[in-house]
Enzyme design. Structure first.
Site, PDB file in Angstrom:
ATOM      1  CE  LYS A   1      85.344  62.322  20.807  1.00 57.66           C
ATOM      2  NZ  LYS A   1      84.251  62.425  21.675  1.00 57.66           N
TER       3      LYS A   1
ATOM      4  CG  ASN B   1     114.157  37.437  27.043  1.00 55.26           C
ATOM      5  OD1 ASN B   1     114.623  36.401  28.063  1.00 55.26           O
ATOM      6  ND2 ASN B   1     115.211  38.494  26.904  1.00 55.26           N
TER       7      ASN B   1
ATOM      8  CD  GLU C   1     108.851  39.016  29.646  1.00 55.13           C
ATOM      9  OE1 GLU C   1     109.155  39.505  30.406  1.00 55.13           O
ATOM     10  OE2 GLU C   1     109.330  38.910  28.551  1.00 55.13           O
TER      11      GLU C   1
ATOM     12  CE  LYS D   1     117.317  36.514  29.624  1.00 56.30           C
ATOM     13  NZ  LYS D   1     116.566  36.295  30.786  1.00 56.30           N
TER      14      LYS D   1
ATOM     15  CB  SER E   1     119.371  38.658  26.187  1.00 57.03           C
ATOM     16  OG  SER E   1     120.314  39.450  26.751  1.00 57.03           O
TER      17      SER E   1
ATOM     18  CB  SER F   1      88.599  66.439  19.572  1.00 59.19           C
ATOM     19  OG  SER F   1      87.324  66.833  18.959  1.00 59.19           O
TER      20      SER F   1
ATOM     21  CE1 TYR G   1      79.641  66.324  24.552  1.00 60.68           C
ATOM     22  CE2 TYR G   1      79.842  68.945  25.019  1.00 60.68           C
ATOM     23  CZ  TYR G   1      80.296  67.652  24.410  1.00 60.68           C
ATOM     24  OH  TYR G   1      81.421  67.493  23.869  1.00 60.68           O
TER      25      TYR G   1
ATOM     26  CD  GLN H   1      86.853  67.842  22.560  1.00 53.03           C
ATOM     27  OE1 GLN H   1      85.966  68.099  21.902  1.00 53.03           O
ATOM     28  NE2 GLN H   1      88.141  68.456  22.553  1.00 53.03           N
TER      29      GLN H   1
ATOM     30  CG  ASN I   1      75.740  68.755  22.439  1.00 58.80           C
ATOM     31  OD1 ASN I   1      77.036  69.012  22.296  1.00 58.80           O
ATOM     32  ND2 ASN I   1      75.223  69.361  23.111  1.00 58.80           N
TER      33      ASN I   1
ATOM     34  CB  THR J   1      95.573  24.722  44.802  1.00 53.65           C
ATOM     35  OG1 THR J   1      96.139  24.053  45.593  1.00 53.65           O
ATOM     36  CG2 THR J   1      94.778  24.122  43.775  1.00 53.65           C
ATOM     37  CG  HIS J   2      97.789  27.315  48.132  1.00 57.66           C
ATOM     38  ND1 HIS J   2      97.090  28.360  48.540  1.00 57.66           N
ATOM     39  CD2 HIS J   2      96.889  26.511  48.243  1.00 57.66           C
ATOM     40  CE1 HIS J   2      95.924  28.084  49.137  1.00 57.66           C
ATOM     41  NE2 HIS J   2      95.710  26.901  48.808  1.00 57.66           N
TER      42      HIS J   2
HETATM   43  N1  ARG Z   1      84.248  67.318  19.854  1.00 54.55           N
HETATM   44  C1  ARG Z   1      83.155  67.132  20.745  1.00 54.55           C
HETATM   45  C2  ARG Z   1      83.056  66.016  21.514  1.00 54.55           C
HETATM   46  O1  ARG Z   1      84.188  65.308  21.464  1.00 54.55           O
HETATM   47  C3  ARG Z   1      81.886  67.001  19.800  1.00 54.55           C
HETATM   48  C4  ARG Z   1      80.745  67.790  20.680  1.00 54.55           C
HETATM   49  C5  ARG Z   1      80.914  69.151  20.876  1.00 54.55           C
HETATM   50  N2  ARG Z   1      79.728  69.849  21.317  1.00 54.55           N
HETATM   51  C6  ARG Z   1      79.843  71.102  21.606  1.00 54.55           C
HETATM   52  N3  ARG Z   1      78.578  71.549  22.000  1.00 54.55           N
HETATM   53  N4  ARG Z   1      80.989  71.851  22.027  1.00 54.55           N
HETATM   54  O2  ARG Z   1      82.406  65.791  22.240  1.00 54.55           O
END
Ligand code: ARG
Length: 455
Positions: free
Chosen positions: A322, A282, A287, A280, A274, A20, A314, A319, A107, A152-153
């Site tokens: 994020k 734009n 948008e 144009k 454009s 990660s 957990y 993971q 964790n 309105t509408h």
């Molecule tokens: N990279 C993991 C996450 O984003 C960190 C926690 C991992 N813990 C584990 N026991 N594998 O959640």
């Protein structure tokens, strides 16, 4: 870091699916802050020696510097930001680095980092929203009396002022700020010290680490601490609502800036040309902001789907939390900045707005109200009479103001020329003095209120 019980190494594909680090390196600052708070607490509670505590803190400082200077090399073999930092710490200070993870698990570590990150994101969004509200307020102040058609509408309804219309968004974005503020408050509890899921046998002090990281208190339940992601969902839900609110004003800008409307002129800085049509201009930024709404909602749906049905405590599924939050944060922050700048830069076109407010009999309600007020007609009957008069005017191709009173009297003999006083756009707008109404005097009150709020 975790290979003690294993005989052979992981399959090659594990090196692809597990890491990660490519995205969670964005948590480096938060991870260092969490580790420092933890190390200080371990040393002051006598769980590790003062010397080891000092060495760890010095090493973490050096890593912080390396990361700031771009000199830190993030390694995919080390999976995530936590193991990358710990491995580098071991290179710098040797075996004492191994003591940092006492009474801690990745964790609780990862979710501490993540709460800190999302908390900061709430604060950045609040600043972005404040800047947008200020830009809207400045335009509203210039146009508290600028008449435009109210729809309105998407049909002409009643005339309003441009300032009143813009202040509707100031209110909306004010509620967005409230949502981020509430979410921030609820998420501001420390999971650190929950360890893997059950707490720890070491005599740690969770109040101290919570305080050091600016959390209001430690979370009460260690299993909840490491499992909960509703704080991230709440952030994404607030981000989604904000994105939908932004998409509405973006949609208005697209419409207002098209020559058929011509209510506003967007600056060159926020329009593009454009490659084929030389004429144009734009409204790309507007948008794009409108278009990005789907992406933010997608981030919310994606994380809600990850968490749905996930048993405590957990699971590595988490993971996946994020990237969705990072993406949504990047998206709303860039959208807010672009929208605030676009609003500050636009030039309203009051003549076009007024011209567009004339057709469509937008003062028909004022005529009906006059019949109620002066001739004491029940509103339903007045509505019917006013409708017949509109039909008459339409047949003659004139506005209500231009229609001779004698013609009106063919529908309702008791009408007098006094009615003319309520049929203009200006009198209509000025008469809407009820609380929250569009009368310039009321709009100015709202402006004064928001000026106090946004100081
Ligand atoms: N990279 C993991 C996450 O984003 C960190 C926690 C991992 N813990 C584990 N026991 N594998 O959640």
């Amino acid at each position: 870091m975790w290979g003690g019980r294993f005989e052979s190494g992981p399959a090659a594909i594990m090196g692809e699916i597990t890491p990660s680090i490519d995205f969670d390196k964005r948590l480096a600052g938060e991870d260092l802050a969490g580790s420092k708070a933890h190390a200080r607490m371990l040393a002051s509670e006598g769980i590790i020696s003062k010397d080891d505590g000092q060495a760890i803190l010095k090493g973490l400082d050096q890593i912080e510097k390396e990361i700031a200077e771009g000199a830190f090399s993030f390694k995919r073999e080390l999976e995530d930001i936590h193991l990358n930092i710990e491995a580098r710490l071991a290179e710098i200070i040797g075996p004492a680095a191994g003591k940092l993870h006492t009474a801690r698990s990745r964790n609780d570590q990862v979710v501490t980092d993540f709460r800190l990150w999302v908390r900061a994101a709430c604060e950045r969004t609040d600043h972005g929203l404040l800047a947008l509200q200020r830009a809207l307020l400045a335009q509203a102040e210039m146009h508290s009396g600028t008449i435009m058609p109210g729809f309105t509408h998407m049909q002409p309804a009643q005339p309003v002022t441009f300032g009143h219309h813009l202040l509707a968004y100031v209110e909306m974005f004010g509620r967005d700020r409230g949502r981020f503020e509430d979410a921030r408050k609820r998420m501001n509890e420390s999971p650190l010290g929950a360890a893997a899921l059950a707490g720890t046998s070491f005599a740690i002090d969770r109040d101290t680490t919570a305080m050091a990281l600016g959390f209001a208190r430690p979370m009460r339940n260690s299993m909840d601490a490491i499992s909960a992601r509703d704080f991230a969902l709440e952030y994404l839900a607030a981000a989604t609502i904000l994105a939908t609110n932004l998409s509405r004003i973006a949609g208005e800008l697209v419409q207002w800036s098209t020559p058929a409307f011509g209510f506003v002129k967007l600056s060159d800085a926020f329009t593009t040309g454009s490659s084929i049509m030389p004429q144009k201009r734009n409204p790309d930024a507007a948008e794009l902001i409108r278009g990005k709404t789907g992406r933010v909602l997608g981030d919310f749906v994606a994380l809600a789907t990850v968490v749905k049905g996930l048993v405590l405590a957990y699971g590595t599924d988490l993971q996946e939390d994020k990237e969705r939050v990072f993406d949504a944060a990047d998206t709303i922050e860039i959208s807010l900045a672009a929208m605030a700048a676009m609003i500050a830069d636009l030039t309203a076109q009051p003549d076009r707005m007024r011209a567009a407010a004339e057709p469509g009999y937008p003062t028909a309600t004022d005529l009906a109200d006059w019949l109620v007020r002066v001739l004491k007609k029940p509103f339903r009957e007045a509505h019917h009479i006013a409708g017949s008069i509109v039909k008459l005017a339409e047949g003659k191709g004139v506005t209500l103001e231009q229609l001779p009173v004698a013609d009106m009297q063919t529908v309702e003999p008791a009408i007098t020329k006094d009615v003319l006083a309520v049929l203009s756009l200006d009198s209509s707008v000025h008469s809407r003095m009820s609380l929250g109404g569009t009368a310039p005097a009321r709009v100015k009150e709202q402006i004064a209120f928001w000026k106090g709020q946004l100081k």
